[in-house]
Write a protein that holds these residues in place. Structure first.
Motif, mmCIF file in Angstrom:
data_model
loop_
_atom_site.group_PDB
_atom_site.id
_atom_site.type_symbol
_atom_site.label_atom_id
_atom_site.label_comp_id
_atom_site.label_asym_id
_atom_site.label_seq_id
_atom_site.Cartn_x
_atom_site.Cartn_y
_atom_site.Cartn_z
ATOM 1 N N ASN A 134 0.940 -0.941 0.265
ATOM 2 C CA ASN A 134 -0.009 0.056 -0.066
ATOM 3 C C ASN A 134 0.706 1.162 -0.703
ATOM 4 O OD1 ASN A 134 -2.373 -1.503 -0.546
ATOM 5 N ND2 ASN A 134 -2.965 -1.331 1.933
ATOM 6 N N ASN B 31 0.739 4.076 -2.358
ATOM 7 C CA ASN B 31 0.366 5.661 -2.730
ATOM 8 C C ASN B 31 1.187 6.109 -3.142
ATOM 9 O OD1 ASN B 31 -2.243 5.273 -2.061
ATOM 10 N ND2 ASN B 31 -1.893 4.471 0.134
ATOM 11 N N PRO C 26 -6.874 2.649 -7.406
ATOM 12 C CA PRO C 26 -7.574 1.654 -5.956
ATOM 13 C C PRO C 26 -5.989 2.651 -4.865
ATOM 14 C CG PRO C 26 -5.447 0.379 -7.192
ATOM 15 C CD PRO C 26 -6.347 1.616 -7.877
ATOM 16 N N CYS C 27 -5.724 3.387 -5.859
ATOM 17 C CA CYS C 27 -4.681 3.798 -4.815
ATOM 18 C C CYS C 27 -5.451 5.172 -3.224
ATOM 19 C CB CYS C 27 -3.564 4.827 -5.126
ATOM 20 S SG CYS C 27 -4.355 6.380 -5.832
ATOM 21 N N SER C 28 -5.101 5.477 -2.706
ATOM 22 C CA SER C 28 -5.536 6.495 -1.859
ATOM 23 C C SER C 28 -6.183 7.782 -2.145
ATOM 24 C CB SER C 28 -5.556 5.967 0.135
ATOM 25 O OG SER C 28 -4.216 7.058 -0.118
ATOM 26 N N ARG D 188 -14.129 10.343 2.973
ATOM 27 C CA ARG D 188 -14.601 9.766 3.002
ATOM 28 C C ARG D 188 -16.019 9.660 2.964
ATOM 29 N NH1 ARG D 188 -11.051 6.810 6.562
ATOM 30 N NH2 ARG D 188 -11.680 7.967 8.036
ATOM 31 N N THR E 225 -17.580 0.521 -8.902
ATOM 32 C CA THR E 225 -17.265 1.436 -7.683
ATOM 33 C C THR E 225 -17.848 3.364 -7.528
ATOM 34 O OG1 THR E 225 -15.081 1.919 -7.567
ATOM 35 C CG2 THR E 225 -15.837 -0.297 -6.837
ATOM 36 N N GLN F 64 -16.191 -3.659 -0.124
ATOM 37 C CA GLN F 64 -15.227 -4.191 -0.667
ATOM 38 C C GLN F 64 -14.772 -3.731 -1.610
ATOM 39 O OE1 GLN F 64 -16.730 -8.668 -0.750
ATOM 40 N NE2 GLN F 64 -14.712 -8.765 0.545
ATOM 41 N N GLN G 28 -12.104 -1.193 -2.792
ATOM 42 C CA GLN G 28 -11.219 -1.031 -2.511
ATOM 43 C C GLN G 28 -9.939 -2.609 -3.327
ATOM 44 O OE1 GLN G 28 -8.375 0.864 -1.766
ATOM 45 N NE2 GLN G 28 -6.159 -0.592 -2.701
ATOM 46 N N ARG H 54 -11.577 -2.590 -6.941
ATOM 47 C CA ARG H 54 -10.417 -1.416 -7.544
ATOM 48 C C ARG H 54 -9.454 -2.363 -8.275
ATOM 49 N NH1 ARG H 54 -11.929 3.210 -3.617
ATOM 50 N NH2 ARG H 54 -13.790 3.508 -3.931
ATOM 51 N N GLU H 55 -8.831 -2.825 -7.286
ATOM 52 C CA GLU H 55 -7.227 -3.411 -7.315
ATOM 53 C C GLU H 55 -7.472 -4.564 -8.955
ATOM 54 O OE1 GLU H 55 -6.230 -5.164 -4.511
ATOM 55 O OE2 GLU H 55 -5.907 -3.445 -3.500
ATOM 56 N N TYR I 286 -2.220 2.307 -10.208
ATOM 57 C CA TYR I 286 -2.198 0.949 -10.230
ATOM 58 C C TYR I 286 -0.924 0.617 -9.670
ATOM 59 C CZ TYR I 286 -6.900 1.654 -12.542
ATOM 60 O OH TYR I 286 -8.621 2.001 -13.131
#
Lengths: 271, 343
Positions: A4, A8, A98-100, A254, B72, B91, B93, B96-97, B126
């Motif tokens: 992670n 990021n 998928p990154c924050s 969020r 999503t 879920q 996250q 998205r991966e 990614y």
């Protein structure tokens, strides 16, 4: 966790890249973002000279003018950027990765810092060369600490603004416009905030620029006792603000994202 | 991972929607009261791993709404959606991966970056390493015919080039499931063909890759998809292979007729015995009719009616039913006629 962190970090670098490269490929910003704002700084310098103010006041203006670059970057380079990305259709793609979200915003901030720092540096050079401002650098480590804490708190505030754009569109843009000048005033951008009095000055210290500017001026111009409160208290305020804004930004991002997805407004353009 | 979403036809499910509803609430204004729009009305869908699945429907059917839920960007009002076994709400996250999306008419990105830089930038979101990203970008650009444009700035690209770049962008993360939302929208025939060819190639290269494609081009769905679902007004009407869907229509027969210009009198044909529906359009030579008949014998009534109006029949042939024919039978209108039923 390492995965992670790496994800990021790559996202931060990726998002900063277009900002930095874009500035080199479209250099007109040098005129609009550096040279034009110098005119406002110069005007205030001449006002103080005409009023026979102590020479340190010129330094106050120069420091305020240089910090204005970062405030502008926070408002328009971070907060409002999501508005433009929503209109361009890039926001959809960014919200799917998928990154924050914080990594994306930090990347935006880092990319914008390049131009903001350049503008701040030019303002200081002009102050030194043209207006003969002399800075006291004997407490440089503390000065750097104040600067870093101010940046953390300021950009945390910027992330909080950015979350508004996930839900709103033009309303958040108008809020940005509304904030620009009042914050310039209440943070004492071109004058010591002590002029407001102790009570008001402390209230305005909720804006990171206020204690940041005041502390930097006390450190750079110790001969002119125009500070609001001692520097160590302002450092404490900045540290608290930084933590509060960072946490608030994370939660707000969020919350706003969830609300926008529930109401179906996340990807609505021209809102 | 949701255990129930593993089995359909003995294969794992890449995408599953269980009674998904999405309602949009429009706030009241001075001139309009508050109202609700039901974009999806209890959608059930299962897409197997490795499938190229088409979602076909007219504008406003709910295709993009469903895709946005699956990637999503939007929450369902009720129901559940799973991608690769992961819930899109709780879920996100993990979802998205595994996914990427490419939309038709996409203008995202940064105009001042070059094509390669753009692809590299999105790959960073990614977590793709720069070395792998550079290699992948080069391979993809060569395949889609953009190698010579790799150092061109994005804002100088044509629409077709941009869409090919967008497709590359979607593939940079090597997603397990790719969502294509009208990927050939607005493209010329040649570019659209190239993109379709690459889509077929991509899914066949690696087992387990899945594509959900939305389109309102019937021919595209017919050509590309293993299975197709037809959606209209938020509901799935039919879901099967294109061949099976067309076979469902074998209860009717289809004729294509070109006549001298009928000048609007073709509406009378729909009232003839045995005529299920009749669509017409102007062509260079006159009027082209596509007629659905309950049985072959009804063609005599049609021919008689046309010649009775003093018009010549220039061409007549029996044709295979298309997906659009099935759509018209099922929904009662053509894809392009959002409000008008078939004549």
């Amino acid at each position: 966790m390492t995965h992670n962190l790496l994800l990021n970090l790559r996202a931060v670098i990726g998002r900063a890249y277009p900002r930095i490269v874009g500035q080199n490929r479209a250099p007109t910003w040098v005129f609009y973002d550096i040279l034009l704002p110098l005119l406002a700084v110069t005007a205030f310098v001449f006002v103080y000279r005409a009023l026979n103010a102590p020479p340190e006041f010129t330094g106050f203006v120069i420091i305020g003018g240089s910090m204005l670059a970062f405030w502008g970057n926070v408002l328009w380079g971070m907060g409002a950027e999501l508005f433009w990305e929503k209109n361009d259709g890039t926001l959809e793609l960014i919200m799917m990765v998928p990154c924050s979200r914080m990594a994306i915003l930090v990347g935006m901030a880092a990319g914008g810092m390049f131009a903001a720092s350049l503008r701040a540096l030019v303002t200081i050079i002009v102050g030194v060369v043209l207006f003969n401002v002399r800075f006291d650098l004997s407490r440089l480590p503390m000065l750097l600490a104040v600067f870093v804490l101010t940046m953390i708190a300021l950009y945390g505030l910027g992330m909080l603004f950015a979350s508004l754009y996930l839900l709103w569109g033009r309303e958040a843009w108008h809020i940005n416009n509304l904030l620009m000048e009042p914050v310039n005033l209440t943070s004492g951008m071109y004058f010591p905030v002590r002029a407001f009095g102790q009570m008001l000055g402390l209230i305005f210290s909720l804006i990171p620029l206020t204690p940041g500017l005041d502390a930097m001026r006390q450190l750079l111009f110790p001969a002119q006792p125009m500070g609001l409160i001692p520097v160590r208290y302002e450092i404490a305020i900045l540290a608290v603000l930084g933590m509060v804004f960072a946490v608030a930004a994370s939660r707000a991002l969020r919350y706003m994202e969830n609300l926008a997805k529930t109401e179906g407004r996340l990807t609505v353009r021209w809102q | 991972m949701d255990e129930m979403s593993t089995q359909a036809y003995g294969q794992p499910l890449a995408i599953e929607a269980r009674n998904v509803r999405r309602v949009f609430k429009v706030k009241p204004t001075k001139s309009q009261p508050a109202k609700e729009t039901i974009a999806l009305d209890g959608v059930d869908l299962q897409v197997r791993s490795g499938e190229l699945f088409g979602l076909l429907g007219p504008n406003g059917a709910g295709k993009t709404t469903l895709i946005k839920i699956l990637v999503t960007l939007l929450y369902p009002t009720s129901g559940q959606a799973l991608v690769d076994g992961f819930d899109v709400v709780t879920q996100a996250q993990a979802v998205r991966e595994r996914i990427a999306m490419v939309s038709g008419g996409e203008t995202s990105g940064f105009g001042l970056l070059t094509v390669r830089e753009q692809l590299w930038m999105f790959s960073q979101f990614y977590g793709v390493s720069s070395t792998v990203a550079a290699q992948r970008a080069d391979e993809l650009l060569k395949v889609v015919g953009l190698w010579d444009e790799r150092d061109r700035k994005v804002h100088t690209l044509s629409t077709g080039m941009r869409q090919r770049m967008n497709l590359c962008r979607g593939l940079m993360s090597d997603p397990k499931i790719l969502f294509l939302d009208e990927p050939t929208l607005g493209l010329d025939v040649g570019v659209a063909r190239d993109i379709r060819a690459y889509i077929r190639q991509w899914i066949s290269e690696k087992p387990g890759r899945t594509i959900l494609l939305t389109t309102h081009y019937m021919q595209e769905a017919d050509e590309l998809c293993d299975r197709v679902a037809i959606i209209d007004q938020g509901r799935i009407l039919i879901c099967d292979t294109p061949a099976a869907i067309k076979r469902q229509s074998r209860q009717a027969t289809y004729f294509q007729i070109i006549t001298e210009p009928l000048n609007g009198t073709e509406v009378t044909l729909c009232g003839l015995p045995g005529v299920v529906s009749c669509q017409s359009r102007l062509v260079d030579m006159g009027t082209e009719l596509r007629i659905t008949l309950a049985d072959d014998g009804a063609i005599a009534h049609v021919v008689g009616s046309i010649t009775g109006q003093g018009k010549r029949i220039l061409a007549l042939q029996k044709v295979e039913p298309t997906l659009e024919d099935v759509f018209v039978e099922t929904v009662g209108r053509r894809f392009g006629d959002d409000t008008q039923p078939a004549a």
